[in-house]
Design an enzyme around this catalytic site. Structure first.
Site, PDB file in Angstrom:
ATOM      1  NE  ARG A 103      -3.100  -2.366 -34.534  1.00 57.91           N
ATOM      2  CZ  ARG A 103      -1.858  -2.777 -34.224  1.00 57.91           C
ATOM      3  NH1 ARG A 103      -1.623  -3.339 -33.061  1.00 57.91           N
ATOM      4  NH2 ARG A 103      -0.881  -2.592 -35.074  1.00 57.91           N
ATOM      5  CG  ASP A 117      -4.290   6.692 -32.973  1.00 54.13           C
ATOM      6  OD1 ASP A 117      -3.819   5.576 -32.699  1.00 54.13           O
ATOM      7  OD2 ASP A 117      -3.777   7.479 -33.800  1.00 54.13           O
ATOM      8  CE1 TYR A 124      -9.199   5.893 -39.961  1.00 49.04           C
ATOM      9  CE2 TYR A 124      -8.199   4.796 -41.850  1.00 49.04           C
ATOM     10  CZ  TYR A 124      -8.499   4.833 -40.497  1.00 49.04           C
ATOM     11  OH  TYR A 124      -8.099   3.806 -39.692  1.00 49.04           O
ATOM     12  NE  ARG A 168      -4.727  12.829 -34.377  1.00 43.58           N
ATOM     13  CZ  ARG A 168      -4.268  12.415 -33.194  1.00 43.58           C
ATOM     14  NH1 ARG A 168      -4.174  11.119 -32.937  1.00 43.58           N
ATOM     15  NH2 ARG A 168      -3.914  13.306 -32.284  1.00 43.58           N
TER      16      ARG A 168
END
Length: 264
Positions: free
Chosen positions: A51, A53, A111, A198
């Site tokens: 999921r 953001d 990622y 992040r």
């Protein structure tokens, strides 16, 4: 009943994230709406591998859903795409066993985060990269990321809103590459905490600015305290690149392309 897996690519700008919302502003909402319009049946619920953001992009998100509709896989791709906005695309579709689960069957996720280093923000790349005003020391950042590999408690890098039962994650590999004004940080792990990448990127940039030594990453891991780390970096440069599954599921990601917009 058939179980179908799909690869989804999307530009997360303008969406409120993956998960469905009451105002229907999520990527899940537009995909489920497209599936409904294509199938003509009642709303189909989808399950995703990760999921993302608001503002986060995906090159190869994976979903699954169950349906009674018998169509060729190519028809699912072309048909559903005809009902999707230009910023969301079905890349591939595949019939899978009923025990396949997009989230729980996954054994790793990859990622990438793209940092654009320039005195002036880019109008062209805008929501596609994270922007750093500062010149960053790549060598320091590379020494720092090596400390992330292995099984660690990532409490210092998790959001205060994270609902995961455990902060323990295993990072399998990391890399940091430089392409002109772009720095690309790639990380592969069994799973990630909310805002984990992040928060890591924010700390790496702080190191790259020579405000901290690379060993600070290890100190943060040992501290297990989010307040000790640097601020959460922008979602704009973050991309879900790939999901890996056990070979027995025979997931064939045909048509997948891990290039983003530069020849990385």
């Amino acid at each position: 009943m058939y179980r179908i897996a799909m690869g989804i690519s999307y530009n997360g700008s303008g969406f409120c994230g993956w998960q469905t919302q009451s105002n229907l502003c999520s990527i899940q909402d537009v995909i489920e709406n497209a599936l409904y319009n294509f199938s003509g049946f009642k709303k189909i619920k989808v399950v995703c591998a990760g999921r993302t953001d608001a503002g986060v992009h995906a090159v190869n998100q994976v979903i699954h859903f169950d349906t009674n509709l018998d169509r060729k896989m190519e028809s699912w791709v072309r048909g559903v795409n005809s009902f999707l906005p230009n910023s969301v695309s079905v890349v591939w579709s595949q019939l899978v066993d009923n025990d396949f689960h997009a989230r729980f069957s996954a054994i790793s996720r990859t990622y990438s985060y793209i940092i654009y280093c320039s005195k002036v923000r880019s109008a062209i790349y805008n929501d596609l990269v994270g922007w750093s005003f500062y010149v960053l020391d790549i060598d320091l950042m590379r020494r720092a990321i090596d400390l992330l590999v292995g099984e660690h408690d990532f409490s210092s890098f998790r959001s205060s809103q994270c609902q995961s039962k455990t902060p323990i994650r295993t990072v399998y590999s990391v890399s940091l590459n430089n392409y002109g004004p772009f720095i690309v940080f790639t990380i592969n792990a069994n799973a990630f905490l909310q805002h984990m990448i992040r928060n890591i990127v924010g700390s790496l940039i702080y190191i790259g600015r020579r405000n901290r030594d690379p060993i600070w990453i290890k100190e943060l891991l040992l501290a297990k305290d989010r307040t000790k780390g640097f601020s959460t970096f922008s979602p704009n440069g973050l991309y879900l690149m790939d999901i890996e599954y056990p070979s027995n599921f025979h997931i064939n990601k045909k048509n997948s392309n891990n290039q983003i917009f530069l020849n990385f």
